[in-house]
Design an enzyme around this catalytic site. Structure first.
Site, PDB file in Angstrom:
ATOM      1  N   GLN A 246      -4.516  -0.297  -7.729  1.00 57.30           N
ATOM      2  CA  GLN A 246      -5.266   0.478  -6.749  1.00 57.30           C
ATOM      3  C   GLN A 246      -5.842   1.718  -7.404  1.00 57.30           C
ATOM      4  O   GLN A 246      -5.206   2.324  -8.272  1.00 57.30           O
ATOM      5  CB  GLN A 246      -4.387   0.904  -5.572  1.00 57.30           C
ATOM      6  CG  GLN A 246      -5.153   1.615  -4.460  1.00 57.30           C
ATOM      7  CD  GLN A 246      -4.266   1.999  -3.290  1.00 57.30           C
ATOM      8  OE1 GLN A 246      -3.763   3.116  -3.224  1.00 57.30           O
ATOM      9  NE2 GLN A 246      -4.069   1.072  -2.354  1.00 57.30           N
TER      10      GLN A 246
ATOM     11  N   ASP B  29       0.813  -1.212   0.000  1.00 55.94           N
ATOM     12  CA  ASP B  29       0.000   0.000   0.000  1.00 55.94           C
ATOM     13  C   ASP B  29       0.851   1.270   0.000  1.00 55.94           C
ATOM     14  O   ASP B  29       0.322   2.370  -0.155  1.00 55.94           O
ATOM     15  CB  ASP B  29      -0.940  -0.006   1.208  1.00 55.94           C
ATOM     16  CG  ASP B  29      -2.085   0.985   1.066  1.00 55.94           C
ATOM     17  OD1 ASP B  29      -2.522   1.227  -0.076  1.00 55.94           O
ATOM     18  OD2 ASP B  29      -2.545   1.525   2.088  1.00 55.94           O
TER      19      ASP B  29
ATOM     20  N   SER C  81      -7.497   5.887  -0.351  1.00 58.24           N
ATOM     21  CA  SER C  81      -7.637   4.672  -1.157  1.00 58.24           C
ATOM     22  C   SER C  81      -9.104   4.277  -1.270  1.00 58.24           C
ATOM     23  O   SER C  81      -9.850   4.327  -0.287  1.00 58.24           O
ATOM     24  CB  SER C  81      -6.849   3.521  -0.525  1.00 58.24           C
ATOM     25  OG  SER C  81      -5.479   3.837  -0.430  1.00 58.24           O
TER      26      SER C  81
END
Length: 284
Positions: free
Chosen positions: A276, A202, A226
């Site tokens: 993502q 991440d 996110s």
């Protein structure tokens, strides 16, 4: 949380009821629950419900609400399917009975089959590169305290391939590469390494999508969050050996930035892929 064993302990959830697990929070200096923490804890919860011969090969997640760093997380695992080769789980993370995160995770037996991969980008190796911690120490008087603390307290070392300088005020194309590994040796089977890679995956994703829109290496005047995260595990690896994170952002539109990442060993083996999408918009 400089010690990798602290992170491993954070991922070792406690079962409070059948298929319900409780987890604590990394006290992130930005005072929100770190997305990588929720991802890796959800994977840890799912792992506790599958046979020992099954290993994760993919996960698809949505971040629904910002997590409160002061409230423990409850992970509820749904046994979706137990097949001959694949095992599927759905995990919901809650705080105060509100769902803040959902993910579907698929596990598979080790099996022989076809094998091919793309080539690793032709970039310099980690030897001789400065870590981002060394870089921020050089400019520590000019860097926000929460960013400085966030970098210094990570149990992973990152070495950016592209040169970083706070004096460089130009925008950049949405591409970058980081070498990274755990700062200490990690014991345990591949599942431990997969959980830790999920956590670290991440980092640096969403900020890659801001490179064409911000002047300088630290995004300013932008709100980021996110929205979703997907990850595929292709081959075995060790998190305490150098891995290359090759990142690119094909698109930003409608206040969303989209980023992809491929993760390679130093020998060029593709071990995981990540995508993502996140919210990136100007602060009002």
């Amino acid at each position: 949380m400089k010690d990798i064993n602290e992170l491993i302990e954070l991922l070792e959830l406690k079962e409070v009821e059948k298929n319900i697990f409780i987890g604590q929070n990394y006290q992130a200096p930005w005072n929100r629950v770190f997305g990588g923490q929720v991802l890796s804890q959800a994977l840890s919860a799912a792992y506790k419900t599958v046979p020992s011969d099954r290993f994760v090969h993919s996960m698809h997640a949505y971040f629904l609400l910002a997590g409160d760093i002061n409230i423990p997380l409850y992970f509820e695992v749904d046994d979706v399917r137990d097949g001959g080769s694949f095992t599927t789980r759905r995990v919901v993370a809650k705080q105060n009975d509100a769902v803040i995160f959902i993910t579907s995770i698929s596990f598979q037996l080790k099996q022989e089959g076809y094998d091919h991969q793309i080539d690793m980008p032709n970039v310099v190796g980690p030897e001789g590169l400065k870590s981002d911690e060394d870089i921020v120490n050089k400019y520590k008087l000019f860097i926000p305290q929460n960013i400085l603390q966030g970098i210094k307290t990570r149990p992973f070392e990152f070495r950016p391939v592209e040169k970083l300088s706070l004096m460089d005020r130009s925008t950049k194309p949405p591409f970058r590469h980081y070498w990274f590994k755990a700062k200490e040796k990690v014991e345990g089977d591949i599942s431990i390494h997969q959980k830790l890679l999920t956590y670290v995956s991440d980092y640096n994703l969403l900020t890659t999508a801001t490179l064409p829109h911000t002047k300088g290496p630290i995004p300013k005047g932008i709100f980021m969050a996110s929205l979703d995260h997907a990850m595929w595990f292709h081959r075995d690896f060790r998190i305490d050996e150098w891995l290359l994170y090759a990142l690119d952002s094909p698109s930003a539109s409608n206040t969303r930035g989209f980023t992809r990442g491929n993760i390679f060993t130093q020998e060029g083996k593709l071990v995981a892929s990540v995508v993502q999408e996140g919210l990136i918009r100007k602060k009002k």
